[in-house]
Design a protein around this motif. Structure first.
Motif, short mmCIF file in Angstrom:
data_model
loop_
_atom_site.label_atom_id
_atom_site.label_comp_id
_atom_site.label_asym_id
_atom_site.label_seq_id
_atom_site.Cartn_x
_atom_site.Cartn_y
_atom_site.Cartn_z
N VAL A 158 0.85 -1.18 0.00
CA VAL A 158 0.00 0.00 0.00
C VAL A 158 0.89 1.24 0.00
N ASP A 159 0.46 2.27 -0.71
CA ASP A 159 1.14 3.56 -0.70
C ASP A 159 0.38 4.48 0.25
N VAL A 160 1.05 4.92 1.31
CA VAL A 160 0.44 5.81 2.29
C VAL A 160 0.88 7.23 1.97
N ASP A 161 -0.08 8.09 1.64
CA ASP A 161 0.23 9.47 1.32
C ASP A 161 0.60 10.25 2.58
N LEU A 162 1.63 11.05 2.47
CA LEU A 162 2.01 11.92 3.59
C LEU A 162 1.02 13.08 3.66
N PRO A 163 0.54 13.41 4.85
CA PRO A 163 -0.47 14.46 4.96
C PRO A 163 0.13 15.84 4.70
N LEU A 164 -0.68 16.69 4.10
CA LEU A 164 -0.37 18.11 3.90
C LEU A 164 0.84 18.38 3.00
N VAL A 165 1.21 17.41 2.16
CA VAL A 165 2.29 17.64 1.20
C VAL A 165 1.63 17.96 -0.14
N PRO A 166 1.84 19.15 -0.67
CA PRO A 166 1.19 19.52 -1.93
C PRO A 166 1.69 18.66 -3.09
N ASP A 167 0.83 18.48 -4.08
CA ASP A 167 1.16 17.64 -5.22
C ASP A 167 2.32 18.19 -6.05
N PHE A 168 2.47 19.52 -6.11
CA PHE A 168 3.53 20.08 -6.94
C PHE A 168 4.92 19.79 -6.39
N LEU A 169 5.02 19.33 -5.14
CA LEU A 169 6.31 18.96 -4.58
C LEU A 169 6.69 17.52 -4.90
N GLY A 170 5.83 16.80 -5.60
CA GLY A 170 6.07 15.39 -5.91
C GLY A 170 7.35 15.14 -6.67
N ALA A 171 7.80 16.09 -7.47
CA ALA A 171 9.04 15.91 -8.23
C ALA A 171 10.28 16.12 -7.37
N VAL A 172 10.10 16.78 -6.22
CA VAL A 172 11.24 17.13 -5.38
C VAL A 172 11.36 16.22 -4.16
N VAL A 173 10.25 15.98 -3.49
CA VAL A 173 10.24 15.16 -2.28
C VAL A 173 9.21 14.04 -2.45
N PRO A 174 9.40 12.93 -1.77
CA PRO A 174 8.39 11.87 -1.85
C PRO A 174 7.10 12.31 -1.16
#
Length: 153
Positions: A119-135
């Motif tokens: 399962v992939d657990v999403d980190l709370p309150l991390v915006p989608d546009f940061l997906g390329a920089v941080v997991p």
């Protein structure tokens, strides 16, 4: 020079005798917010991680049990999928499941059924546009091995 120094010393003395005029409430709020927000984020993140850990381990265990208690191979996979999906849904997650058997057919006496869930657990309150920089999510996996009963029909 001496006059300026004595004037400064006199101002300090007067200032020390005056009651405090500081804004302790404002200081408390600023420090409180700066300390409390990271603690809340940590608690929320750890709760999500724990839910993910419970979900993958529970789904693997239940899928294995559902598989080996099925009456035939045809219905076993459907039962295992349903069991894993139910556990994932209880935790508000959706995950993947794979099955592997040590014998063919899978429900042979003494055979082992290996269930792997992820399962992939999403980190709370991390915006989608940061997906390329941080997991933005953490992948959790679990493996469970269930044995088919030796005294099975």
């Amino acid at each position: 020079m001496r006059h300026a120094l004595s004037t400064l010393v006199e101002r300090i003395r007067v200032r020390l005798r005056e009651p405090e005029r500081g804004s302790a409430v404002l200081e408390f709020l600023v420090v409180g917010v700066l300390l409390t927000l990271p603690v809340f984020y940590l608690v929320i993140t750890l709760s999500r991680m724990q839910a993910g850990a419970y979900a993958v381990s529970g789904a693997a265990r239940e899928a294995g049990r559902m598989y080996v208690t099925a009456s035939d191979d045809a219905s076993a996979a459907g039962r295992a999928d349903a069991g894993a999906a139910l556990v994932f849904a209880d935790h508000g997650l959706s995950g993947d499941m794979t099955l592997a058997c040590s014998a063919s057919p899978c429900l042979t006496r003494g055979a082992q059924v290996t269930v792997r869930t992820a399962v992939d657990v999403d980190l709370p309150l991390v915006p989608d546009f940061l997906g390329a920089v941080v997991p933005t999510s953490v992948r959790m996996t679990s493996t469970h091995v269930e044995s088919v009963g030796k005294y099975r029909e």
